[in-house]
Design a protein around this motif. Structure first.
Motif, PDB file in Angstrom:
ATOM      1  N   LEU A   1       0.855  -1.189   0.000  1.00 49.31           N
ATOM      2  CA  LEU A   1       0.000   0.000   0.000  1.00 49.31           C
ATOM      3  C   LEU A   1       0.883   1.228   0.000  1.00 49.31           C
ATOM      4  CD1 LEU A   1      -2.739   1.467   0.245  1.00 49.31           C
ATOM      5  CD2 LEU A   1      -2.577   1.159   2.743  1.00 49.31           C
ATOM      6  N   ILE A   2       0.732   2.083  -1.049  1.00 46.25           N
ATOM      7  CA  ILE A   2       1.570   3.278  -1.195  1.00 46.25           C
ATOM      8  C   ILE A   2       0.705   4.515  -1.002  1.00 46.25           C
ATOM      9  CG2 ILE A   2       3.057   4.593  -2.735  1.00 46.25           C
ATOM     10  CD1 ILE A   2       3.722   2.002  -4.165  1.00 46.25           C
ATOM     11  N   GLY A   3       1.087   5.386  -0.123  1.00 52.24           N
ATOM     12  CA  GLY A   3       0.400   6.654   0.082  1.00 52.24           C
ATOM     13  C   GLY A   3       0.916   7.686  -0.880  1.00 52.24           C
ATOM     14  N   ALA A   4       0.300   7.789  -2.080  1.00 48.86           N
ATOM     15  CA  ALA A   4       0.760   8.728  -3.103  1.00 48.86           C
ATOM     16  C   ALA A   4       0.033  10.079  -3.032  1.00 48.86           C
ATOM     17  CB  ALA A   4       0.552   8.120  -4.487  1.00 48.86           C
ATOM     18  N   ASP A   5      -0.799  10.257  -2.012  1.00 46.59           N
ATOM     19  CA  ASP A   5      -1.438  11.566  -1.819  1.00 46.59           C
ATOM     20  C   ASP A   5      -0.481  12.421  -1.012  1.00 46.59           C
ATOM     21  OD1 ASP A   5      -3.042  13.730  -1.481  1.00 46.59           O
ATOM     22  OD2 ASP A   5      -4.731  12.649  -0.598  1.00 46.59           O
ATOM     23  N   LEU A   6       0.454  13.058  -1.710  1.00 47.08           N
ATOM     24  CA  LEU A   6       1.521  13.797  -1.037  1.00 47.08           C
ATOM     25  C   LEU A   6       1.032  15.104  -0.425  1.00 47.08           C
ATOM     26  CD1 LEU A   6       4.396  13.274  -3.651  1.00 47.08           C
ATOM     27  CD2 LEU A   6       3.798  11.876  -1.658  1.00 47.08           C
TER      28      LEU A   6
END
Length: 778
Positions: free
Chosen positions: A614-619
């Motif tokens: 799971l990658i949190g790409a909402d920077l």
């Protein structure tokens, strides 16, 4: 505004309506319908219990044709039976003048009411003697009095001033209070029936009562070929309504009779005025005729003309006779001159003078005697000479006599000629006199004929005035129906039931019509039918059980995410290699639950023994750390993208103990330039490297409507899950996602509906709007 109808209409090519779904939307609020129906039925019962009863009264009358019975049947009579303009009669019947007379005669600007325990009903008259003192025309403002019947008196209250009077019921004290009426109880036996009851007397302007009556009266023809009119009125009091209709017909009839009598009256007045004028003219003409005859010495024109002719003839004869005598006298004179006295003179030739005739006779005798003596004695005979002397004397006398007679005849001739000229003038004036006399007599005859005609017409008008026919025939006097026409219980209850159902339906319909938010996958299918909906996540309250932390959980939430994970596999492309499949989770605006779905979807995939990253790409606005209780600025994706020496594996976190195959890369510190970081190539490198280590890569990306972060990296996804939240996402926002899919900016897109079944938004604390909370930084 077209989007407000999304709940009831389909978009694009799908125009069908799911009736079951539409009905179910309303049935969810069935308690509203039950409550509204209950209130409506109770209201209907109360209304029927206390509403005044309205009765309808009707009457019929026939309009009589004034010329009816006087004309022979014609084609117009055969083909058009009705010769009366009923529309005109209806307008007259309902005119203000007629209704004002009815109001005045019935004192309709005075109304009576009996006050009951609950309602006050209008009555035609009071149950005791009432005498109105005030004239209806003098009432200019509203007046109200209440009358309470006591055992020995009336208690009267002026409702305008609240002054109270106690009056004896024998009517003896009424005048001293200056009331507009007198009251008296004549029958003491009826006191028990009305004792303690309260009555109200109201006065109003006559104009208002007439206008009110005009609005209540209804007049209609009975059939198309009929000359009957039906009058109807609605009111609380049958007796008063019947009085009004009967009085209206009576007033209308009298008005028609007065109109017909008015013609006769005007005719009589006109004839009487003409009589005076004609009498004066006749007297003047007769005086002129008399003066004309006196001035012209006329008795009878024919006799006078005959007498004039006789006088003229006689005068002509006399003139002729005189002229004859003159001629004879001249003849004798000529004989005297021509004969020189020797011969005889003509005798008896017609001279009417006896003296001359005597002298001629004597002259002729002397001539004869001389001639006789001359023949015997000679001319010189003394006797002959004496006779000659006598002859000369006679000649001289005869000449003088003839001259005198001739002068006399000349004078008579002149007189006779003058008189003859007078007679001739009189005879010549006879035609002119006849013309003038005839003109005078003609005027006299004309005036006499007109006088006689007017006498005849006067008698006819007097007869018509005395025997004027009625203008209407009453077919049915006013009669009221046995039952009230209002209120009708069946209609009231039917209306109550209908209103009890329609009011909540209308309110809900208005709410649904104005509701622009998404509620279920059907709303998505209506707008974007080509994009599949692969999951519906039920609404859960804000509790500790909002995450799929237990792989063996059997909750509705856990099952919904298992279904979602299975459906995701169907939209992912099939690959021969063993590399991981990349799944993006995004949404349109903040608050639709993309992070919540990303976390739980990754856990659902991990629960089936798959290695999941799971990658949190909402920077810009990272939220994954809130679900695993980690620091917001813990090193993560932004650190890796920014630092080429940073290994992404150093940022891996195991957030859930029961999911050993589940790893998380947080967003890391919030950078000032997330767009540049996502496009520098390191994110692609991360994905490519992670594909070799995991079975699934779930990327929580930024919302799409205000920032371009997701579109910058969208080509790396194998599938894009687009989040929409029930009762939160605006339907028109779905068009934005539709455009992204059709333009290819998002690959292999599918919808997931969050918070399905929620009647209102729970527990996330998001505010409505498009603001995502970022600055305009790239």
């Amino acid at each position: 505004m077209d989007d407000s109808f999304n709940n009831f209409k389909s978009f694009d090519d799908d125009n069908s309506i799911d009736l079951k779904q539409e009905v179910s939307k309303f049935l969810r609020y069935w308690p509203w319908f039950v409550l509204a129906l209950f209130i409506a039925l109770i209201s209907a019962y109360v209304y029927l219990r206390f509403a005044p009863r309205i009765y309808q009264t009707s009457a019929k009358m026939k309009i009589l044709d004034e010329s009816e019975g006087l004309e022979l049947p014609t084609s117009a009579f055969v083909f058009k039976r009705v010769n009366i303009n009923l529309e005109n009669e209806i307008q007259i019947l309902t005119s203000y003048l007629i209704l004002e007379k009815v109001s005045k005669e019935l004192n309709l600007n005075t109304s009576f009411y009996e006050e009951g325990t609950i309602q006050t009903a209008q009555i035609a008259q009071l149950p005791f003697n009432y005498e109105q003192i005030i004239h209806p025309d003098s009432i200019s403002t509203g007046l109200s009095y209440s009358v309470i019947v006591k055992e020995k008196n009336f208690e009267i209250t002026n409702l305008n001033t609240d002054k109270t009077f106690k009056l004896s019921n024998n009517g003896l004290e009424n005048s001293k209070y200056n009331l507009p009426f007198n009251l008296k109880l004549e029958n003491s036996a009826s006191l028990n029936k009305i004792l303690g009851k309260k009555f109200i007397i109201k006065y109003g302007p006559l104009k208002s009562s007439a206008l009110k009556l005009k609005s209540r009266i209804k007049v209609e023809p009975v059939g198309e070929q009929s000359d009957l009119l039906e009058l109807s009125i609605k009111g609380e009091s049958k007796e008063l309504s019947e009085l009004i209709l009967n009085k209206l017909m009576d007033v209308f009839n009298k008005d028609g009779i007065n109109d017909r009598q008015l013609v006769s009256k005007n005719t009589l007045e006109f004839i009487d005025e003409r009589f005076v004028f004609l009498a004066e003219e006749l007297d003047s003409i007769e005086i002129d005729r008399k003066d004309f005859k006196q001035q012209n010495n006329l008795v009878d024109l024919a006799a006078d003309a005959e007498l004039g002719l006789q006088q003229r003839t006689k005068s002509d004869e006399e003139v002729f006779k005189i002229e004859t005598q003159i001629a004879l006298a001249q003849l004798v004179q000529q004989a005297l001159k021509s004969d020189s006295g020797k011969g005889l003179l003509p005798s008896n030739i017609g001279i009417d003078n006896s003296g001359i005739n005597g002298l001629i006779a004597e002259y002729n005798l002397v001539i004869l005697e001389r001639d006789k003596l001359t023949g015997s004695a000679g001319v010189n005979n003394p006797t002959v000479m004496l006779i000659e002397s006598k002859i000369d004397d006679l000649r001289t006398n005869l000449t003088q006599s003839l001259n005198s007679y001739n002068q006399q005849l000349q004078v008579s001739q002149n007189q006779l000629k003058g008189r003859n000229r007078k007679f001739v003038g009189q005879v010549a004036q006879i035609p002119e006199k006849d013309r003038l006399l005839r003109a005078i007599e003609r005027q006299q005859k004309i005036k006499e004929s007109l006088y006689i005609l007017l006498l005849q017409k006067r008698e006819e008008a007097a007869i018509n005035l005395a025997i004027t026919e009625p203008s209407i025939k009453v077919v049915d006097f006013a009669i009221s129906g046995s039952g009230p026409i209002s209120p009708k219980s069946n209609i009231v209850y039917a209306g109550a039931i209908l209103g009890g159902l329609l009011i909540p339906f209308g309110v809900l319909y208005l709410i649904f019509m104005l509701d622009t938010k998404l509620h279920s996958k059907e709303d998505i299918n209506n707008i974007n039918p080509k994009i599949p909906v692969i999951g519906e996540i039920p609404d859960v309250k804000k509790t500790k059980d909002i995450l799929f932390s237990d792989p063996n959980a059997r909750t509705a939430l856990a099952e919904s995410f298992r279904i979602l994970s299975s459906n995701v596999d169907y939209i992912l492309p099939v690959r021969d290699n063993k590399k991981a499949k990349v799944i993006y989770c995004t949404s349109t605006i903040k608050g639709e639950g993309k992070t919540y779905i990303s976390v739980n979807l990754s856990l659902a995939l991990s629960s089936i023994n798959k290695k999941v990253l799971l990658i949190g790409a909402d920077l810009r606005n990272p939220q994954i750390h809130t679900h695993i209780h980690q620091e917001k600025h813990k090193p993560g994706l932004s650190n890796y993208l920014h630092d080429i020496n940073y290994d992404w594996k150093d940022s891996l976190i195991r957030g859930f103990d029961k999911h050993p195959n589940h790893h998380i890369i947080l967003s890391g510190s919030i950078p000032p330039n997330p767009a540049q970081l996502l496009t520098n190539g390191r994110f692609k490198k991360l994905i490519e490297e992670a594909k070799d280590e995991y079975d699934y890569i779930v990327v929580d990306t930024a919302p799409t409507i205000l920032v371009t972060d997701t579109m910058l990296i969208s080509q790396l996804a194998d599938a894009t899950i687009y989040l929409a939240r029930a009762n939160y996402t605006e339907k028109n926002l779905l068009r934005f996602s539709k455009d992204l899919s059709e333009s290819g900016k998002l690959k292999n897109m599918a919808y997931v509906v969050n918070s399905v079944g929620a009647s209102k938004s729970y527990g996330y604390g998001y505010n409505y709007g498009y603001n995502y909370g970022y600055g305009n930084k790239e």
